[in-house]
Structures are given as C-alpha cells and as structure tokens.
Design a protein around this motif. Sequence first.
Motif, short mmCIF file in Angstrom:
data_model
loop_
_atom_site.label_atom_id
_atom_site.label_comp_id
_atom_site.label_asym_id
_atom_site.label_seq_id
_atom_site.Cartn_x
_atom_site.Cartn_y
_atom_site.Cartn_z
N ARG A 128 37.14 -20.84 -27.58
CA ARG A 128 37.99 -19.77 -28.11
C ARG A 128 37.39 -18.40 -27.77
O ARG A 128 36.18 -18.20 -27.85
CB ARG A 128 38.08 -19.86 -29.65
CG ARG A 128 38.98 -20.98 -30.14
CD ARG A 128 39.18 -20.86 -31.65
NE ARG A 128 37.92 -21.00 -32.38
CZ ARG A 128 37.48 -20.12 -33.27
NH1 ARG A 128 38.14 -19.01 -33.52
NH2 ARG A 128 36.34 -20.34 -33.91
N MET A 129 38.24 -17.45 -27.38
CA MET A 129 37.76 -16.09 -27.13
C MET A 129 37.52 -15.40 -28.47
O MET A 129 38.41 -15.36 -29.33
CB MET A 129 38.78 -15.30 -26.30
CG MET A 129 38.31 -13.92 -25.93
SD MET A 129 36.80 -13.91 -24.92
CE MET A 129 37.45 -14.26 -23.30
N ARG A 278 32.13 -17.73 -26.69
CA ARG A 278 32.82 -17.02 -25.60
C ARG A 278 33.33 -15.70 -26.18
O ARG A 278 34.39 -15.64 -26.81
CB ARG A 278 33.96 -17.88 -25.09
CG ARG A 278 34.65 -17.35 -23.86
CD ARG A 278 35.81 -18.26 -23.49
NE ARG A 278 36.51 -17.81 -22.31
CZ ARG A 278 37.74 -18.17 -21.99
NH1 ARG A 278 38.39 -19.03 -22.76
NH2 ARG A 278 38.30 -17.71 -20.89
N VAL A 279 32.55 -14.64 -25.97
CA VAL A 279 32.74 -13.40 -26.73
C VAL A 279 33.34 -12.31 -25.84
O VAL A 279 32.93 -12.11 -24.69
CB VAL A 279 31.39 -12.94 -27.32
CG1 VAL A 279 31.56 -11.65 -28.12
CG2 VAL A 279 30.80 -14.05 -28.22
N SER A 280 34.31 -11.59 -26.38
CA SER A 280 35.03 -10.56 -25.65
C SER A 280 34.28 -9.23 -25.66
O SER A 280 33.74 -8.81 -26.69
CB SER A 280 36.40 -10.34 -26.30
OG SER A 280 37.03 -9.19 -25.78
N ALA A 281 34.29 -8.55 -24.50
CA ALA A 281 33.73 -7.20 -24.38
C ALA A 281 34.84 -6.14 -24.34
O ALA A 281 34.57 -4.97 -24.05
CB ALA A 281 32.88 -7.10 -23.12
N GLN A 282 36.07 -6.54 -24.63
CA GLN A 282 37.22 -5.65 -24.46
C GLN A 282 37.09 -4.35 -25.26
O GLN A 282 37.39 -3.26 -24.76
CB GLN A 282 38.50 -6.38 -24.88
CG GLN A 282 39.79 -5.69 -24.47
CD GLN A 282 39.97 -5.59 -22.96
OE1 GLN A 282 39.53 -6.48 -22.23
NE2 GLN A 282 40.58 -4.53 -22.50
N LYS A 283 36.59 -4.46 -26.49
CA LYS A 283 36.55 -3.28 -27.36
C LYS A 283 35.61 -2.21 -26.84
O LYS A 283 35.94 -1.02 -26.86
CB LYS A 283 36.17 -3.70 -28.79
CG LYS A 283 36.30 -2.58 -29.82
CD LYS A 283 36.01 -3.09 -31.22
CE LYS A 283 36.06 -1.96 -32.24
NZ LYS A 283 35.71 -2.42 -33.60
N VAL A 284 34.42 -2.61 -26.34
CA VAL A 284 33.50 -1.58 -25.82
C VAL A 284 34.04 -0.97 -24.54
O VAL A 284 33.85 0.23 -24.28
CB VAL A 284 32.05 -2.11 -25.61
CG1 VAL A 284 31.43 -2.53 -26.92
CG2 VAL A 284 31.97 -3.21 -24.58
#
Length: 309
Positions: A128-129, A278-284
């Motif tokens: 899961r993301m 599985r970690v998102s970097a979208q916010k940064v």
Amino acid sequence: MKPSLRKVLISGGRGLIGMRLSEMLIDAGYEVAHLSRQTGRGHYCSFRWDPSAGQIDEAAIGYADFIVNLAGASVSDEKWSEERKHEIMSSRVGGTNLLARELRERPHHVKAFISASAIGIYGDADDRMLTEETPPAPADDFLADVATQWERAAQQVQDLGIRTVITRIGIVLSDEGGALPSIARPVKLMAGAALGSGRQYMSWVHIDDLCRLLIQMMEEPEWQGTYNAVSPHPVTNKEFTSTLADVLHRPLVLPKVPEFGLKLLMGEMSEIVLASQRVSAQKVMEQGFKFEHPHLREALESFYQREEG
C-alpha cells in the motif's frame, strides 16, 4: 534567510545524520551547537544535557534560532531486550519532552523546531502507498509505538505556538554508517541475498537529500506539520539488493535469507528488515523540494563509484 538568524542547536548532533547536517549548515554560513552528554569533544560548540535525568544546560535554549531534534538510541545496534527497548523509547520521548519543557519555561528566540520521526510509524503495510494521512500502526508494533509517542512529544512544541515540522525519515543511505554498510558488506563478499520474501518495500533517502530537506524545512516558514522524508522511488528489498550488487560489480549467488532465520538471528528487531513500507514523497515535492538523488542506482553510485575512482 536573515544573516542574524544563524544559530542552530542540534540534539543527536554526533549521530550519522547530525554530523552530516552540521557540516552542511557550516558550509551554508550557520553556527552550529550540539546537545551532548559529554561536552568539549569534537569540532562543535556543545551544551550538556542528560534527558534520562531531565537535565540540560540553562544556556542551550537561549542560544538557538532553530532547533533540530534528532536524538535517539539506535534501533539496530543490538537485540531488543526490554532494557534496550526502554532506552530506544526514552531517548526519543524523554529528550523531546525536555526540549518542550525548556521552550515552555525559559525565554528564547526559537523560530522553528524540526523534529525527527520515522516511517516505522506505518508498521508493516505490504505494498500500500503510505502518505502522511495514513493512520499509525497499532501500539503493539514497537517501532510504530515509538514513532507515535515521539511525535506526540514534539506536538507539545507546536502547542506553544512555535513552528514545528515533524519528519518521518526513511532508511538513510550513507557510506559512513547506518544501514547501507551493513547491507553492502555481504554483497562485497559475494554473500549478498534478498531478505525474507524480498518483496517488502524499502523507502530510502540519500543522506545529503535528507539534510538539504531539513535545512529547507528550517529556513522556509511554509513548512509546518508532518512530512515523509523519503526518496520518490521506493524499491523492494530484492530490487535494492540486486541494484547494490550491480553497482558493486558483484554477483548475487545466494538464495533469499529466509524469514524464520532472520527472526532466529535478530529476534523482534527483524521487523526492521522484514516490514514493508512503500512511502510517498509527494507532499515534500509539492512543497517545492527537489531531490538530487531520486533514484536508487544513482544514489548508490554516489557512494561506491568514488571508491573505484
């Protein structure tokens, strides 16, 4: 950034991240001081503190324009006895509580408080993301519980009206320490192998990108709240191991290391390498941060190509 706002106080300044961050801050024109149990060692000005005893040099908080809170006992140096688990928890939560107390009780001019946390807060999440909105794993997951309590302690500083940024840090890649040399050692000896199923996701970040991110969070007032500090391209353990072997010009000749073997060897600590995140970097990235090392191969080459050169 105004030239007058240049004093940075770092807890955990002598750790892997703290030392590299200190170097990069000095290069950028800042003054740096460390909070340390032992003063007078190393190149940096230091203030004495002892979080376990609730003691800190009265002058420390008054020195700082910014505080970067990185202190915490390593989760991977030794097996998790009950005593070690207590040390892992109390070194993070106790130190953060102590800083919050000082900020509450003493005059200061701190403009921002940047506090570490960890992606362990998400627990074992398969493929899961995971975003900053994903709820923490239940408290029976030790690393998730540590990160949750660590963040709760940092929230006290936010409640004082000080701009607070919480950074959920992934697996930090450096050839100076941390996970990478331990993973690379067997690969160099041609004894490397994927761990467990090999399908578990590893969310990693190059140490220089992490330190640049921490500095940007410190300097720019738009940064506030919780952010994942990971590269935009997480990989599976199998992909990580095979890419590392390729960069090191070594074959992978061994089968996977079975999960039961890791649990026998490492005990509960095996969740560090077996949990999938599985970690998102979208916010940064949406906040305007640009990674210099977004892809694993290039990040690994930044360390190991220079060995050959």
